[in-house]
Design an enzyme around this catalytic site. Structure first.
Site, PDB file in Angstrom:
ATOM      1  N   CYS A  50      35.671  33.702  35.791  1.00  0.00           N
ATOM      2  CA  CYS A  50      36.925  33.067  35.355  1.00  0.00           C
ATOM      3  C   CYS A  50      37.077  31.801  36.034  1.00  0.00           C
ATOM      4  CB  CYS A  50      38.087  33.758  35.130  1.00  0.00           C
ATOM      5  SG  CYS A  50      38.603  34.467  36.765  1.00  0.00           S
ATOM      6  N   ARG A  52      34.214  30.225  37.939  1.00  0.00           N
ATOM      7  CA  ARG A  52      33.216  29.499  38.309  1.00  0.00           C
ATOM      8  C   ARG A  52      31.982  29.894  37.552  1.00  0.00           C
ATOM      9  NH1 ARG A  52      32.911  28.933  43.480  1.00  0.00           N
ATOM     10  NH2 ARG A  52      34.830  30.056  43.777  1.00  0.00           N
ATOM     11  N   ASP A 113      38.627  40.918  46.254  1.00  0.00           N
ATOM     12  CA  ASP A 113      37.289  41.659  46.547  1.00  0.00           C
ATOM     13  C   ASP A 113      36.566  41.704  45.196  1.00  0.00           C
ATOM     14  OD1 ASP A 113      37.971  42.703  48.934  1.00  0.00           O
ATOM     15  OD2 ASP A 113      39.401  44.139  48.197  1.00  0.00           O
ATOM     16  N   GLU A 189      38.189  46.434  31.886  1.00  0.00           N
ATOM     17  CA  GLU A 189      38.529  46.713  33.319  1.00  0.00           C
ATOM     18  C   GLU A 189      39.868  45.901  33.791  1.00  0.00           C
ATOM     19  OE1 GLU A 189      36.699  46.194  37.721  1.00  0.00           O
ATOM     20  OE2 GLU A 189      35.501  45.796  36.047  1.00  0.00           O
TER      21      GLU A 189
END
Length: 334
Positions: A50, A52, A113, A189
């Site tokens: 989202c 790059r 992360d 997810e």
């Protein structure tokens, strides 16, 4: 042999520019196929998130085409508008950049992360497309190993330092709204994670489901559900709408929203390309946040100090990669 990369990110271009490089799996397959038609290119990996889109290319020494132009051409996108909003790196700078990227220090949210998984997925997709050569495989392997070492050695972020928890903070900051009911559009997810976090923090959360996929869905504990086609009807009962899908189309459209008797006051768009029609912010008393508006972390003094420790760790993995390259090239001379 040479390694080059080019990319566009949230620092170089706003979301309305970046979302042109959000590829579906079918599109990505075609892009890889088009790139590998060039006989001077040995391998390529594309990272698309989202925040790059980056392309890594293993190629002949005298390959002199801008990597981002290669990506644009392969995707059928006019390169001209992007000439001044991308960066290019070559040689040693490429693996250093990739290691820093995998560690999360180049992310909009410092130390997050999720980028490690995204880097892993990128090389896995390239491998699936038979596009990754041995140089790219080893470079990505070392970058991922460096990131894991950094994460196990340094505390870069707390659990709250993620885009989902940034969204939660925005909701909690709306003290005057008395927020109780939240609609989450999307059951992938990100949608499930957002729903779980909302429930953990005492909110009533309803997640949309696609009718044709009902039996394939994993539904978070204590979450309510609504069919995706009934999302506008459900919005009447909600204080906040969060959208996090991979849809190429808007999930919240201005024209449909205006038909609702009671429009929620807060909308949060976690998707790229955007899920929510940006023009809704022109409606009275409506707040809209997208992934750029959620806000980037400033590089604090603490981050600068951590960066020194990160550099020391990743230097070993950069050296390991160089040693492997020398060994590989030595074998070629035998």
């Amino acid at each position: 042999m040479n390694i080059i990369m080019a990319g566009i990110d949230y620092k170089l271009a706003p979301i309305d520019v970046r979302e042109g490089f959000s590829f579906t799996k079918a599109m990505m397959k075609q892009v890889y196929s088009n790139i590998l038609k060039d006989t001077m290119i040995y391998g390529t990996v594309i990272i698309s998130t989202c925040n790059r889109t980056e392309i890594y290319i293993s190629c002949e020494e005298d390959f002199c085409v801008n990597p981002f132009e290669v990506l644009c051409n392969a995707a059928g996108i006019d390169f001209t508008p992007y000439e001044k909003v991308h960066r290019v790196k070559e040689g040693d700078e490429v693996i250093k950049h990739l290691c820093q990227l995998a560690c999360g220090v180049k992310s909009q949210i410092w130390g997050e992360d999720q980028i490690i998984t995204q880097v892993k997925n990128a090389i896995a997709v390239s491998r699936e497309m038979r596009a990754a050569d041995s140089y790219l495989e080893v470079m990505f392997r070392n970058a991922i190993a460096a990131a894991k070492k950094v994460k196990s050695t340094l505390i870069l972020n707390s659990r709250e330092n993620s885009i989902v928890h940034k969204a939660l903070k925005i909701i909690k900051d709306q003290e005057t709204m008395n927020i109780r009911e939240i609609l989450v559009i999307g059951n992938g997810e990100m949608g499930r994670l957002m729903t779980n976090v909302l429930i953990e923090n005492g909110y009533r959360a309803t997640m949309t489901l696609r009718q044709y996929r009902y039996h394939a869905n994993v539904i978070p504990l204590n979450a309510n559900t609504v069919d995706y086609s009934n999302r506008y009807e459900k919005m009447k009962d909600c204080d906040v709408v969060i959208s996090a899908t991979l849809s190429p189309h808007y999930t919240v459209e201005m024209e449909n929203l205006k038909k609702i008797d009671k429009i929620p006051k807060l909308f949060i768009d976690l998707a790229v390309p955007r899920d929510i029609d940006p023009s809704i912010k022109n409606l009275p008393n409506i707040e809209l946040y997208d992934v750029d508006g959620i806000g980037a972390d400033e590089i604090s003094k603490n981050h600068a100090q951590q960066l020194k420790g990160i550099e020391r760790i990743i230097e070993k993995y950069i050296c390991d990669y160089h040693k492997w390259c020398l060994f590989k090239e030595g074998l070629g001379c035998i």
